[in-house]
Design a protein around this motif. Structure first.
Motif, PDB file in Angstrom:
ATOM      1  N   LEU A  89       0.569  -1.759   0.089  1.00  0.00           N
ATOM      2  CA  LEU A  89       0.056   0.084   0.347  1.00  0.00           C
ATOM      3  C   LEU A  89       0.918   1.532   0.528  1.00  0.00           C
ATOM      4  O   LEU A  89       0.507   2.523  -0.793  1.00  0.00           O
ATOM      5  N   ALA A  90       1.591   1.554   0.898  1.00  0.00           N
ATOM      6  CA  ALA A  90       3.049   2.318   0.699  1.00  0.00           C
ATOM      7  C   ALA A  90       3.476   2.452  -0.693  1.00  0.00           C
ATOM      8  O   ALA A  90       3.911   3.810  -0.963  1.00  0.00           O
ATOM      9  N   THR A  91       3.805   1.401  -1.022  1.00  0.00           N
ATOM     10  CA  THR A  91       4.611   1.746  -3.043  1.00  0.00           C
ATOM     11  C   THR A  91       3.579   2.202  -3.952  1.00  0.00           C
ATOM     12  O   THR A  91       3.687   3.274  -4.887  1.00  0.00           O
ATOM     13  N   VAL A 127      -5.878  -8.007  -1.757  1.00  0.00           N
ATOM     14  CA  VAL A 127      -5.669  -6.177  -1.335  1.00  0.00           C
ATOM     15  C   VAL A 127      -6.021  -5.453  -2.994  1.00  0.00           C
ATOM     16  O   VAL A 127      -7.319  -5.812  -2.652  1.00  0.00           O
ATOM     17  N   ILE A 128      -5.275  -6.529  -4.038  1.00  0.00           N
ATOM     18  CA  ILE A 128      -6.295  -5.943  -5.040  1.00  0.00           C
ATOM     19  C   ILE A 128      -7.155  -6.439  -6.083  1.00  0.00           C
ATOM     20  O   ILE A 128      -7.970  -5.511  -6.269  1.00  0.00           O
ATOM     21  N   THR A 129      -7.779  -7.316  -5.621  1.00  0.00           N
ATOM     22  CA  THR A 129      -9.382  -7.860  -5.471  1.00  0.00           C
ATOM     23  C   THR A 129     -10.211  -6.757  -4.941  1.00  0.00           C
ATOM     24  O   THR A 129     -10.947  -6.209  -5.594  1.00  0.00           O
ATOM     25  N   THR A 130      -9.740  -6.111  -4.318  1.00  0.00           N
ATOM     26  CA  THR A 130     -10.548  -4.826  -3.277  1.00  0.00           C
ATOM     27  C   THR A 130     -10.747  -3.736  -3.737  1.00  0.00           C
ATOM     28  O   THR A 130     -11.101  -3.101  -4.230  1.00  0.00           O
ATOM     29  N   LEU A 131      -9.140  -3.529  -4.897  1.00  0.00           N
ATOM     30  CA  LEU A 131      -9.307  -2.265  -4.628  1.00  0.00           C
ATOM     31  C   LEU A 131      -9.790  -2.281  -6.268  1.00  0.00           C
ATOM     32  O   LEU A 131      -9.762  -1.201  -7.175  1.00  0.00           O
ATOM     33  N   LEU A 132      -9.601  -3.098  -7.156  1.00  0.00           N
ATOM     34  CA  LEU A 132     -10.643  -3.119  -8.274  1.00  0.00           C
ATOM     35  C   LEU A 132     -12.177  -3.002  -8.749  1.00  0.00           C
ATOM     36  O   LEU A 132     -13.007  -3.437  -8.990  1.00  0.00           O
ATOM     37  N   LEU A 133     -12.661  -3.784  -6.994  1.00  0.00           N
ATOM     38  CA  LEU A 133     -14.131  -3.949  -7.017  1.00  0.00           C
ATOM     39  C   LEU A 133     -14.381  -2.404  -5.828  1.00  0.00           C
ATOM     40  O   LEU A 133     -15.366  -2.184  -6.695  1.00  0.00           O
ATOM     41  N   ALA A 134     -13.819  -1.722  -5.559  1.00  0.00           N
ATOM     42  CA  ALA A 134     -14.064  -0.919  -4.953  1.00  0.00           C
ATOM     43  C   ALA A 134     -13.925  -0.057  -6.274  1.00  0.00           C
ATOM     44  O   ALA A 134     -13.121   0.554  -6.920  1.00  0.00           O
ATOM     45  N   ALA A 135     -14.790   1.302  -5.961  1.00  0.00           N
ATOM     46  CA  ALA A 135     -14.699   2.645  -6.908  1.00  0.00           C
ATOM     47  C   ALA A 135     -14.083   3.232  -6.233  1.00  0.00           C
ATOM     48  O   ALA A 135     -14.755   4.442  -5.682  1.00  0.00           O
ATOM     49  N   PHE A 136     -12.937   3.988  -6.814  1.00  0.00           N
ATOM     50  CA  PHE A 136     -11.633   5.068  -6.512  1.00  0.00           C
ATOM     51  C   PHE A 136     -12.665   6.173  -7.397  1.00  0.00           C
ATOM     52  O   PHE A 136     -13.017   6.200  -8.728  1.00  0.00           O
ATOM     53  N   GLY A 137     -11.361   6.771  -6.738  1.00  0.00           N
ATOM     54  CA  GLY A 137     -11.484   9.165  -7.624  1.00  0.00           C
ATOM     55  C   GLY A 137     -11.029   9.902  -6.616  1.00  0.00           C
ATOM     56  O   GLY A 137     -10.507   9.105  -5.598  1.00  0.00           O
ATOM     57  N   GLY A 147     -15.108  10.427  -4.519  1.00  0.00           N
ATOM     58  CA  GLY A 147     -14.884   8.725  -4.919  1.00  0.00           C
ATOM     59  C   GLY A 147     -14.379   9.266  -3.130  1.00  0.00           C
ATOM     60  O   GLY A 147     -14.499   9.212  -2.701  1.00  0.00           O
ATOM     61  N   ARG A 148     -13.865   7.534  -2.987  1.00  0.00           N
ATOM     62  CA  ARG A 148     -13.082   6.794  -2.302  1.00  0.00           C
ATOM     63  C   ARG A 148     -11.808   6.673  -1.624  1.00  0.00           C
ATOM     64  O   ARG A 148     -11.136   6.453  -3.125  1.00  0.00           O
ATOM     65  N   GLU A 149     -11.223   6.334  -0.726  1.00  0.00           N
ATOM     66  CA  GLU A 149      -9.889   5.905  -0.964  1.00  0.00           C
ATOM     67  C   GLU A 149      -9.599   4.928   0.161  1.00  0.00           C
ATOM     68  O   GLU A 149     -10.760   4.212   1.325  1.00  0.00           O
ATOM     69  N   LEU A 150      -8.565   4.357   0.207  1.00  0.00           N
ATOM     70  CA  LEU A 150      -7.957   3.435   0.891  1.00  0.00           C
ATOM     71  C   LEU A 150      -6.672   3.556   1.179  1.00  0.00           C
ATOM     72  O   LEU A 150      -5.433   3.901   0.534  1.00  0.00           O
ATOM     73  N   HIS A 151      -6.678   3.863   3.002  1.00  0.00           N
ATOM     74  CA  HIS A 151      -5.566   3.895   3.518  1.00  0.00           C
ATOM     75  C   HIS A 151      -4.471   5.280   2.878  1.00  0.00           C
ATOM     76  O   HIS A 151      -3.138   4.398   2.275  1.00  0.00           O
ATOM     77  N   GLY A 152      -5.802   5.798   2.167  1.00  0.00           N
ATOM     78  CA  GLY A 152      -4.454   6.858   1.282  1.00  0.00           C
ATOM     79  C   GLY A 152      -4.451   6.255  -0.136  1.00  0.00           C
ATOM     80  O   GLY A 152      -3.930   7.798  -1.149  1.00  0.00           O
ATOM     81  N   ILE A 153      -4.723   5.731  -0.323  1.00  0.00           N
ATOM     82  CA  ILE A 153      -4.933   5.167  -1.961  1.00  0.00           C
ATOM     83  C   ILE A 153      -5.560   5.899  -2.793  1.00  0.00           C
ATOM     84  O   ILE A 153      -7.197   5.316  -2.242  1.00  0.00           O
TER      85      ILE A 153
END
Length: 258
Positions: A12-14, A160-170, A176-182
């Motif tokens: 996540l930091a990367t 984690v990648i699966t969660t990111l792909l299924l989430a709606a980020f912006g 949009g939403r964030e996950l741990h600052g990403i």
């Protein structure tokens, strides 16, 4: 913090670092793959998504060998990645060349642009419960295959990648939403080649007066026959250098002067 949680935190930091100073040439799928290579003991990686109509779409890659393998898997529907997706569990291949030579994936073995000396691969399905999104190919993954901790880290990062792909980020403040600052864009952001494959499929469907599935199959078949990648064939169609006539004149033709 446990070792597994440390690997996820590093991943996540990367991603945060890659997102803070993005390379404009890389789409988000490429960044996910780049983060895998930085954190896990692997040489290269690729992400491939499951699409409607039994199609596959390469979302991103880090490394030419992984990209070419993913392209071959997407075109043929065979390989450790599709096998992992179908089985719902990781597929570990210590020697890819030996597996292909033994007849494990006969259609994939016929793909002319398949890289040589791929070595070890670990393919992990991207899934959440009954939802299967696609798969993650890790190339040069001997340490992941043989080391318990490396394997565990890879599985957790795939989750984690699966969660990111299924989430709606912006972007922050843009609904949009964030996950741990990403802050990632929509997971369906496509590579240029993927967009061209979609566009080419539509163009060939119109040329043939057929379904998208039939048009896609014709693109794959022509790639097989000519020894070119699926993205190269799609690019030629989009640029109108290649046309697929009707069933009465089945051989695709190059357009003179283009």
């Amino acid at each position: 913090m446990s070792a597994a949680h440390t690997a996820v935190a590093q991943f996540l930091a990367t991603l945060r670092e890659l997102d803070a100073d993005p390379d404009p040439a890389l789409v988000h799928g490429d960044r996910l793959c780049a983060a895998c290579v930085r954190v896990l003991p692997v040489d290269q990686s690729a992400l491939t998504m499951s699409m409607a109509g039994n199609r596959w779409e390469v979302l991103g890659a880090a490394g030419d060998t992984a990209a070419r393998l993913a392209d071959a898997e997407a075109a043929t529907g065979e390989g450790p990645g599709p096998a992992a997706h179908s089985a719902g569990g990781p597929v570990r291949v210590p020697d890819f060349g030996s597996a292909v030579a033994a007849g494990r994936w006969p259609l994939l073995a016929q793909w002319d642009r398949l890289p040589e000396a791929i070595g070890s691969i670990c393919s992990i399905p991207l899934q959440l419960g009954a939802i299967r999104v696609g798969f993650l190919d890790l190339v040069g993954a001997e340490a992941v295959i043989r080391d318990v901790q490396g394997y565990s880290d890879a599985i957790r990062i795939a989750d984690v990648i699966t969660t990111l792909l299924l989430a709606a980020f912006g972007p922050p403040g843009d609904g949009g939403r964030e996950l741990h600052g990403i802050t990632l864009g929509p997971w369906w952001e496509q590579t240029i080649s993927a967009r061209e494959i979609h566009q080419a499929t539509g163009m060939v469907a119109v040329q043939l007066d057929s379904s998208a599935a039939v048009a896609y199959a014709r693109l794959v078949g022509h790639a097989f026959a000519t020894g070119r990648t699926l993205s190269e064939i799609a690019g030629a169609v989009v640029a109108r250098r290649l046309r697929f006539p009707t069933a009465y004149d089945p051989d695709p033709e190059s357009i003179p002067g283009h």
